[in-house]
Design a protein around this motif. Structure first.
Motif, PDB file in Angstrom:
ATOM      1  N   GLN A  37      -6.182  -4.116 -12.193  1.00  0.00           N
ATOM      2  CA  GLN A  37      -5.425  -4.870 -11.197  1.00  0.00           C
ATOM      3  C   GLN A  37      -5.226  -4.043  -9.929  1.00  0.00           C
ATOM      4  OE1 GLN A  37      -1.941  -6.846 -12.729  1.00  0.00           O
ATOM      5  NE2 GLN A  37      -2.846  -7.086 -14.759  1.00  0.00           N
ATOM      6  N   LYS A  38      -4.544  -4.636  -8.969  1.00  0.00           N
ATOM      7  CA  LYS A  38      -4.427  -3.947  -7.683  1.00  0.00           C
ATOM      8  C   LYS A  38      -3.328  -2.897  -7.709  1.00  0.00           C
ATOM      9  CE  LYS A  38      -1.224  -7.216  -5.557  1.00  0.00           C
ATOM     10  NZ  LYS A  38      -1.013  -8.117  -4.396  1.00  0.00           N
ATOM     11  N   THR A  90      -6.505  -6.311  -3.441  1.00  0.00           N
ATOM     12  CA  THR A  90      -6.864  -6.148  -4.849  1.00  0.00           C
ATOM     13  C   THR A  90      -8.044  -5.205  -5.055  1.00  0.00           C
ATOM     14  OG1 THR A  90      -8.082  -8.197  -4.646  1.00  0.00           O
ATOM     15  CG2 THR A  90      -5.925  -8.330  -5.688  1.00  0.00           C
TER      16      THR A  90
END
Lengths: 113, 110
Positions: free
Chosen positions: A41-42, B102
């Motif tokens: 994920q980010k 992201t």
């Protein structure tokens, strides 16, 4: 070249245990940050710290989390009672200004079992 | 609300081909935009920022306020460019934090 250093590089803990992640920011920096990155994920903002107090925090940074700068050099992130979903890479960062370049540590990988 | 969008999670190009990593942002005010790169097993590090208008490792990025974009470009990709690339937004209205996209994982095929 000065770097942000983080310890430990990897910590495995049982759910419900307290964890302290440590960071030594670059010495002349004034702003300190914790970010985390769950696998795949980010990078997510947790908290920023300036002038010995929290300046911003995200929704993730709930009452289980705390930060402090106990001795003017270390910047710590404490998770009081870890949950499985706290498993992530935690990055410390520092900067000279609040809009300048962020310098990141190599991260501390936390695995909660 | 401040937000950064990187629409491509994965991008593969052949060595020597041009590469463009897309980044769009939403921000009320004058944004400061950055590209950070994370090579395998290394820390996140700044690649470039829009206010410096530099070319780093052959990469450039132009802030397009009309399209609210800050795409990262390189005319000829190299194998060593394979990495994770994050677009990040800072600025006076972000409080004391940076917003990351992201990320886009770039693979340069030899």
């Amino acid at each position: 070249e000065p770097e942000v250093t983080q310890t430990p590089s990897h910590q495995v803990t049982q759910m419900g245990q307290e964890v302290i992640l440590r960071c030594v920011p670059i010495s002349n920096h004034l702003y300190f940050y914790w970010y985390r990155q769950i696998l795949g994920q980010k990078v997510e903002f947790l908290v920023s710290f300036y002038n010995n107090e929290i300046s911003e925090k995200s929704e993730i940074f709930d009452d289980q989390f705390s930060v402090e700068r106990p001795d003017g050099s270390n910047f710590t992130l404490k998770i009081r009672s870890t949950k499985l979903e706290d498993s992530a890479m935690y990055f410390c960062a520092s900067s000279q200004t609040n809009t300048g370049e962020l310098f990141f540590g190599e991260g501390s990988r936390l695995t909660v079992l | 609300a401040q937000r950064v969008t990187q629409p491509e999670k994965l991008l593969s190009v052949f060595k020597g081909a041009p590469v463009e990593l897309k980044c769009n942002y939403s921000y009320s005010g004058s944004p400061e935009l950055f590209w950070y790169v994370q090579y395998s097993r290394q820390r996140l590090q700044l690649l470039l920022r829009h206010i410096s208008r530099e070319s780093i490792k052959g990469f450039t990025a132009d802030l397009n306020k009309g399209e609210t974009s800050f795409h990262l470009k390189k005319p000829f990709a190299q194998e060593e460019d394979s990495a994770m690339y994050y677009c990040a937004l800072g600025g006076p209205n972000t409080g004391n934090q940076f917003y990351f996209g992201t990320g886009t994982s770039l693979t340069v095929i030899p």
